[in-house]
Motif scaffolding. Sequence first.
Motif, PDB file in Angstrom:
ATOM      1  N   ASP A  33      -0.067  -1.317  -0.476  1.00 58.62           N
ATOM      2  CA  ASP A  33       0.951  -2.287  -0.061  1.00 58.62           C
ATOM      3  C   ASP A  33       1.771  -1.659   1.055  1.00 58.62           C
ATOM      4  O   ASP A  33       2.313  -0.563   0.894  1.00 58.62           O
ATOM      5  CB  ASP A  33       1.843  -2.621  -1.265  1.00 58.62           C
ATOM      6  N   ARG A  68      -0.719  -6.511   1.682  1.00 57.12           N
ATOM      7  CA  ARG A  68      -1.591  -5.578   0.987  1.00 57.12           C
ATOM      8  C   ARG A  68      -2.856  -5.413   1.816  1.00 57.12           C
ATOM      9  O   ARG A  68      -3.338  -6.362   2.433  1.00 57.12           O
ATOM     10  CB  ARG A  68      -1.878  -6.062  -0.428  1.00 57.12           C
ATOM     11  N   ALA A 104      -0.977  -0.092  -4.391  1.00 62.16           N
ATOM     12  CA  ALA A 104      -0.588  -1.353  -5.024  1.00 62.16           C
ATOM     13  C   ALA A 104      -0.674  -1.195  -6.543  1.00 62.16           C
ATOM     14  O   ALA A 104      -1.466  -0.397  -7.052  1.00 62.16           O
ATOM     15  CB  ALA A 104      -1.504  -2.479  -4.561  1.00 62.16           C
TER      16      ALA A 104
END
Length: 172
Positions: free
Chosen positions: A68, A73, A101
């Motif tokens: 991210d 992302r 992430a």
Amino acid sequence: MWGMGKKKHNDKGMGSTPATLQLERAGVTFKLYEYDHSNDHMDEGYGVEAAEKLGLNPKQVFKTLMADTGKERVIGVVPVSGHMDLKALAAAVGAKKAAMADPKVAMRESGYVVGGISPLGQRTRHKTVLDESALQFDEILVSGGKRGLSVGVNPHDLVAVLSATTAPIGTW
């Protein structure tokens, strides 16, 4: 190893995943590699297990990681023998920084479970960066979309199908 690309896997068997379907639709030749996945020793990761069980060079087997950047992302694809350099990944997509992430987000957006996340056939399309080391091989392996299934594909074909970029994002 079993199966060759450009085959239709309409039987919904082991080879029929969103990842393999994307390759088939693109007309890309690929091979399916199946192995017995075990949860017993996952300290080194799913990709290392795949390389060991298939008897392949871990620099030729790649893992798919989601990061991210704060704005979006992105997907990084790096050899299982190393790690992803988050600063290098951020630079490759024009971001200032990147962090891994959350696994729940990665599973939701990719449509795959951890250990079976493929850069191909993801539910949500993301910018993808393939570590440039992949280009030294005629074939690399990435997840086929489930644990115990890998897809062997030419890295140039993978870049084309994903509209990916290549950059030095792996560390050893």
